[in-house]
Write an enzyme that holds these catalytic residues in place. Structure first.
Site, PDB file in Angstrom:
ATOM      1  N   THR A 174       0.829  -1.223  -0.045  1.00 10.16           N
ATOM      2  CA  THR A 174      -0.050  -0.019   0.008  1.00 10.16           C
ATOM      3  C   THR A 174       0.715   1.302   0.009  1.00 10.16           C
ATOM      4  OG1 THR A 174      -1.881  -0.911   1.325  1.00 10.16           O
ATOM      5  CG2 THR A 174      -1.588   1.109   1.592  1.00 10.16           C
ATOM      6  N   THR A 225       0.091   1.392   7.337  1.00 10.32           N
ATOM      7  CA  THR A 225       0.033   0.258   6.314  1.00 10.32           C
ATOM      8  C   THR A 225       0.207  -0.953   7.152  1.00 10.32           C
ATOM      9  OG1 THR A 225       1.075  -0.745   4.178  1.00 10.32           O
ATOM     10  CG2 THR A 225       2.588   0.328   5.748  1.00 10.32           C
ATOM     11  N   GLY A 226      -0.525  -2.069   6.409  1.00  6.28           N
ATOM     12  CA  GLY A 226      -0.654  -3.244   7.124  1.00  6.28           C
ATOM     13  C   GLY A 226      -1.996  -4.013   7.287  1.00  6.28           C
ATOM     14  N   GLY A 228      -5.267  -4.358   7.735  1.00  6.82           N
ATOM     15  CA  GLY A 228      -6.546  -3.506   8.104  1.00  6.82           C
ATOM     16  C   GLY A 228      -7.194  -3.991   8.847  1.00  6.82           C
TER      17      GLY A 228
HETATM   18  N1  ASP Z   1      -3.992  -1.405   5.229  1.00  3.26           N
HETATM   19  C1  ASP Z   1      -4.194  -2.051   3.924  1.00  3.26           C
HETATM   20  C2  ASP Z   1      -5.360  -2.811   4.055  1.00  3.26           C
HETATM   21  O1  ASP Z   1      -5.665  -3.680   4.971  1.00  3.26           O
HETATM   22  C3  ASP Z   1      -3.216  -2.874   3.430  1.00  3.26           C
HETATM   23  C4  ASP Z   1      -1.825  -2.486   3.265  1.00  3.26           C
HETATM   24  O2  ASP Z   1      -1.567  -1.503   4.065  1.00  3.26           O
HETATM   25  O3  ASP Z   1      -0.856  -2.809   2.717  1.00  3.26           O
HETATM   26  O4  ASP Z   1      -6.328  -2.688   3.005  1.00  3.26           O
END
Ligand code: ASP
Length: 308
Positions: A174, A225-226, A228
């Site tokens: 992301t 990010t991570g 969700g």
């Molecule tokens: N946070 C984003 C989600 O869960 C994914 C990501 O950050 O890579 O959609």
């Protein structure tokens, strides 16, 4: 007049960050910083920085976004500025090359905060936002595999943990940014194609104000990010902002909140960009790698694949 600062990321995970991704991140930071130097707002800088990454096809956002299990690409994005606490977001938007611009238009042109699905796409079309021309980078799964994945996504226990591991191995990628402009206003933004193997209609933290992003001139700006599903349940961005407002440094606010996330939520993993209104900042992640960087003034952007 404040020192202009911009931070950006291209996701946190376990995947090796490529030189092309780091080069694109540096380009994105430079594009955002030039705007800040010319007196643009933090929100404008965040938008342009994210647009460079969305348009590259190198990240899980915009033209590079993951597909949902029905083979469709549905994207989420949000932006918030810290002077008036204005925010805009889109969830499940389709076909649009720059979802972050749709999010900013929601903030600037409507009295709303979040538009979803085909209505968000229609809104973007109304403003004649560019559509994606590239084909999805990953082919849609055949129906037999799709059914198996659907069962795995709704599974619990060890099967679910295996899937989490697989998701981490795939990387997340992301994109997001936070900025501080010459007037002392902070802004935060995020744009994503979600995670691998999502049920159609799944929405993550990125378009949710207080979860994926938050910006308040009395606290600071945060872009997450991570996974969700974990970030939402702790409302991570708002928790980091609250800690900043209570006097914690960006590094401490991020460390304590990410620690709470991984202790309280099984399988949680995340990375954070945190920028205080006085210019102090931190980049922290619980994952092996995070593609991120910053530009604080004259000189070249600093980009790397891990910060700790
Ligand atoms: N946070 C984003 C989600 O869960 C994914 C990501 O950050 O890579 O959609």
């Amino acid at each position: 007049m404040k020192r202009c600062i911009i931070l950006a990321h291209g996701g946190a995970g376990a995947k090796v960050v490529t030189p092309a991704q780091l080069a694109c991140l540096a380009e994105a930071l430079a594009a955002g910083h030039i705007l800040l130097e010319r007196g643009s707002t933090a929100a404008a800088a965040v938008e342009v920085t994210i647009r460079v990454m969305e348009g590259s096809g190198l990240f899980n956002a915009g033209t590079g976004a993951h597909l949902q299990l029905d083979g469709m690409r549905r994207m989420d994005a949000s932006i918030m500025e810290g002077r008036l606490l204005r925010a805009g977001a889109v969830a499940g938007i389709e076909h649009i090359r720059h979802p972050i611009t749709a999010a900013r238009l929601v903030m600037e042109k409507t009295a709303h905060v979040l538009l979803i699905s085909k209505h968000a796409t229609r809104f973007a079309d109304h403003f004649k936002l560019e559509r994606q021309t590239r084909r999805p980078r990953k082919p849609a799964l055949p129906p037999s595999r799709r059914n198996a994945m659907r069962e795995a996504v709704t599974a619990t226990g060890p099967q679910r943990r295996m899937l989490r591991l697989y998701e981490k191995m795939l990387g997340l990628e992301t994109v997001g940014a936070v900025a501080l402009d010459a007037e002392g206003t902070v802004a935060a933004g995020a744009s994503t194609g979600g995670i691998a193997f999502m049920l159609p209609g799944r929405v993550g933290d990125s378009p949710l104000i207080g979860c994926g992003v938050y910006a308040d001139n009395d606290a600071g700006a945060v872009s997450m990010t991570g996974l969700g599903e974990g970030i939402i349940r702790i409302a991570v961005a708002k928790e980091i902002a609250d800690r900043l407002a209570a006097g914690a440094s960006p590094a401490t606010a991020a460390r304590l909140t990410l620690k709470k996330l991984v202790v309280r939520i099984e399988g949680a993993a995340a990375g954070a960009l945190v920028l205080a209104p006085d210019g102090r900042f931190a980049i922290r992640h619980t994952t092996p790698t995070m593609c991120a960087g910053y530009l604080t003034g004259a000189g070249r952007p600093v980009v790397a694949d891990r910060f700790r």
